[in-house]
Design an enzyme around this catalytic site. Sequence first.
Site, short mmCIF file in Angstrom:
data_model
loop_
_atom_site.label_atom_id
_atom_site.label_comp_id
_atom_site.label_asym_id
_atom_site.label_seq_id
_atom_site.Cartn_x
_atom_site.Cartn_y
_atom_site.Cartn_z
N LYS A 108 0.87 -1.19 0.00
CA LYS A 108 0.00 0.00 0.00
C LYS A 108 0.90 1.22 0.00
CE LYS A 108 -4.49 0.84 0.33
NZ LYS A 108 -5.58 -0.06 -0.10
P1 NAD Z 1 -12.96 7.52 -2.81
O1 NAD Z 1 -11.92 8.57 -2.65
O2 NAD Z 1 -13.52 7.28 -4.16
O3 NAD Z 1 -14.17 7.80 -1.80
C1 NAD Z 1 -13.96 8.00 -0.44
C2 NAD Z 1 -15.28 8.42 0.18
O4 NAD Z 1 -15.09 8.49 1.60
C3 NAD Z 1 -15.77 9.78 -0.27
O5 NAD Z 1 -17.17 9.71 -0.51
C4 NAD Z 1 -15.48 10.67 0.93
O6 NAD Z 1 -16.38 11.74 1.05
C5 NAD Z 1 -15.68 9.69 2.07
N1 NAD Z 1 -15.04 10.15 3.31
C6 NAD Z 1 -13.78 10.64 3.46
N2 NAD Z 1 -13.59 11.01 4.73
C7 NAD Z 1 -14.73 10.74 5.40
C8 NAD Z 1 -15.15 10.89 6.75
N3 NAD Z 1 -14.33 11.42 7.65
N4 NAD Z 1 -16.41 10.51 7.08
C9 NAD Z 1 -17.25 9.99 6.15
N5 NAD Z 1 -16.91 9.82 4.86
C10 NAD Z 1 -15.65 10.19 4.49
O7 NAD Z 1 -12.31 6.17 -2.22
P2 NAD Z 1 -12.75 4.66 -2.51
O8 NAD Z 1 -11.84 4.11 -3.54
O9 NAD Z 1 -14.21 4.59 -2.67
O10 NAD Z 1 -12.31 3.97 -1.15
C11 NAD Z 1 -13.18 3.89 -0.03
C12 NAD Z 1 -12.72 2.77 0.88
O11 NAD Z 1 -12.75 1.53 0.16
C13 NAD Z 1 -11.30 2.90 1.41
O12 NAD Z 1 -11.23 2.36 2.71
C14 NAD Z 1 -10.50 2.03 0.45
O13 NAD Z 1 -9.28 1.57 1.00
C15 NAD Z 1 -11.48 0.91 0.23
N6 NAD Z 1 -11.24 0.13 -0.98
C16 NAD Z 1 -11.20 0.72 -2.20
C17 NAD Z 1 -11.02 -0.06 -3.33
C18 NAD Z 1 -11.04 0.53 -4.71
O14 NAD Z 1 -11.00 -0.25 -5.68
N7 NAD Z 1 -11.14 1.83 -4.89
C19 NAD Z 1 -10.83 -1.43 -3.21
C20 NAD Z 1 -10.88 -2.02 -1.94
C21 NAD Z 1 -11.10 -1.22 -0.84
#
Ligand code: NAD
Length: 423
Positions: A108
């Site tokens: 990561k």
């Molecule tokens: P993203 O940047 O597209 O979205 C993040 C979201 O979290 C946004 O809507 C933002 O407003 C919200 N957020 C940020 N801070 C916040 C807070 N303090 N309270 C409430 N909401 C908050 O990111 P993503 O890719 O959707 O990732 C989200 C989660 O999923 C992360 O934990 C990431 O590690 C995990 N994840 C992502 C992927 C992927 O393919 N993108 C894969 C596996 C896991």
Amino acid sequence: MEKVKQKSLIENVQDQFNKAADLMKLDIGVRKILASPHNEIVTNFPVMMDDGSIEVFKGYRVQHNNILGPYKGGLRYHQTIDQGAVMGLAALMTWKTALSGLPFGGAKGGIQMDPSKYSNKEIERITRRFTFALGDNIGPDYDIPAPDVNTNSQMMAWIMDTYLSTKSPAERQNNIHIVTGKPVKSGGLEGRDAATGLGVVFTIEEWARDKKMDLKGATYTVQGFGKVGYWAAHFMNKLGAKLVAVQDHTGTIGNANGIDVEDLYKHTKKNNGGVNGYKGASEISSNDFFSTAADIFIPAALSDQVTGETAPMLKVKLIAEGANGPTNTEGEAICIAKGIDIIPDILCNAGGVIASYFEWLQNKRQETWELAEVNDRLKKKVVLAYRNVFNTAAEHKTDTRTAAYIVAISKIESVYKERGIFP
Ligand code: NAD
């Protein structure tokens, strides 16, 4: 009364690992190896801002383990990124890829920054300079980044372009699998953007099947309406489930009659990605969000959201962890005592890295895969991992997270035993 300090993500991940290692009686040598990451890269790199001034950024890449294949994991741009957070997230990737049966290890990375403070041009220069600073510490068959919080397919295209520019012209085309999650026209995979959310919903469907519950009309809440949260809601919507509350970094909204997922998505696109100010729901407090009565809660934002403080408020039957590390050990103990089921992160959100594996294969073989084929293969892998985890939980009489760790770590342990330790 003095407030008890919450454990950090890395402490939670270590506790979860130790619990599984004790229960499965993990080989002591393998346990020592897996307790620390292989490599921890920290780089301070300069970037010119739009006004001509220079800023220095701190970037991280932690490579946890590669016994099963190249290091694999996302890049996050966020103010909470530090070495400990990246170490915890990298270890989760090792467990996730092993659990999903992928020939990948775990890594990561990210940059400690608030991207909303920078222009698009600045983000491009930051991304390109970070890639250059990482140099050959990443590589298409060595360590392959992908999108995560606040990073997207556009940034992956910049990373690929920068990395390829450092190679000789004849080598460039053979290196496009340096990142996954690229735009489709630049070598990305059809369906990669939706895959994490779709995988979340595949696991929820399996759970509902076991519970003999109809998801049509089921209610759910989502935290985070970004790449994972939106797509999970999009596919829940297709099944006829009803979104009743959403929280993101800009605000919290609720509507017991249901929130129109696609209309909310259009609103966020016009509103810098935020749900605040959406007219189809009312603004609610964070406590109201956590105490909303619903069948399912999908955390899809940051870690440490279901905690000793928030878990007592939850009135749901299932937590489907779209985010990485959303439930800390204290929150989890409370949920288990309340009878709330958990589909753990390394299973629930594995659809993203599974689709990344397909993209990597597609690039290596110079193929183009069709969406139906991608989604079919994705479903098979997610459902297999789900069944492995739930069968293991029953066999060891343990919780689903510990079971998921046991499935993943057993595989890694076998490979260490087969290969032995050099010299
Ligand atoms: P993203 O940047 O597209 O979205 C993040 C979201 O979290 C946004 O809507 C933002 O407003 C919200 N957020 C940020 N801070 C916040 C807070 N303090 N309270 C409430 N909401 C908050 O990111 P993503 O890719 O959707 O990732 C989200 C989660 O999923 C992360 O934990 C990431 O590690 C995990 N994840 C992502 C992927 C992927 O393919 N993108 C894969 C596996 C896991």
